[in-house]
Design a protein around this motif. Sequence first.
Motif, PDB file in Angstrom:
ATOM      1  N   PHE A   1     -14.164 -87.485 -59.642  1.00 44.22           N
ATOM      2  CA  PHE A   1     -13.295 -86.557 -58.321  1.00 44.22           C
ATOM      3  C   PHE A   1     -13.313 -87.666 -57.360  1.00 44.22           C
ATOM      4  O   PHE A   1     -14.131 -87.252 -57.023  1.00 44.22           O
TER       5      PHE A   1
ATOM      6  N   ILE B   1      -9.277 -83.557 -58.960  1.00 40.35           N
ATOM      7  CA  ILE B   1     -10.585 -84.013 -60.411  1.00 40.35           C
ATOM      8  C   ILE B   1      -9.154 -85.149 -61.403  1.00 40.35           C
ATOM      9  O   ILE B   1      -7.916 -85.237 -61.372  1.00 40.35           O
TER      10      ILE B   1
ATOM     11  N   SER C   1      -4.107 -86.840 -62.162  1.00 37.26           N
ATOM     12  CA  SER C   1      -5.022 -86.428 -61.370  1.00 37.26           C
ATOM     13  C   SER C   1      -4.558 -84.571 -61.386  1.00 37.26           C
ATOM     14  O   SER C   1      -3.261 -83.714 -61.560  1.00 37.26           O
TER      15      SER C   1
ATOM     16  N   GLY D   1      -5.802 -81.179 -59.554  1.00 37.01           N
ATOM     17  CA  GLY D   1      -6.651 -80.351 -58.154  1.00 37.01           C
ATOM     18  C   GLY D   1      -6.030 -79.675 -56.812  1.00 37.01           C
ATOM     19  O   GLY D   1      -5.102 -78.725 -57.401  1.00 37.01           O
TER      20      GLY D   1
END
Length: 172
Positions: A59, A98, A105, A107
């Motif tokens: 992360f 993340i 990813s 997030g």
Amino acid sequence: MIKRIVILLFCGLAYISVHAQEGFKIGAQAGLPLGDFNERIGVVIGADMGYMWAPNKIFDLGIKTGIIHGFAEEFREGTILEDLPSFQFAPLAASVRIWPSKTFSFGGDIGQAFGLNEGNDGGLYIRPQLGFQVGPKSEVNFSYTSINVNDEKWATVTLAYVYTFLSARHFR
């Protein structure tokens, strides 16, 4: 022997640069409004900048700011043309990403969007995102933006391009 070391060093540096996500980020976005502002806003553009830290391989944490501009629709009621106002926001947010894989990813950002035009007080800013790495230092992401403006909800879906400067030590 030296030739092998140089090749190994070159491959290692290439791997680091391809998978680094830490650094200053700048992005541009465009999208469409939803919900309460759908009739008043035609298209939305914006720009973001910030810094992401990579405490580990999974992360990234950071801070972002930017500008969002919603262009007003022309509204015609009968034969009267009504000028509707454009909306502008300046969000300031904490950001998390993340990375379940090297190229994908998810997030989001959460913070405060400050209203820049008259009658716009801004409000709570939430922006969940899905990102896809398309180059060594660039990604494309899809996001939904929500801002509570007075008693209404600003909601948009956007497509963005993000470029990372000064990526350094984050290895994937």
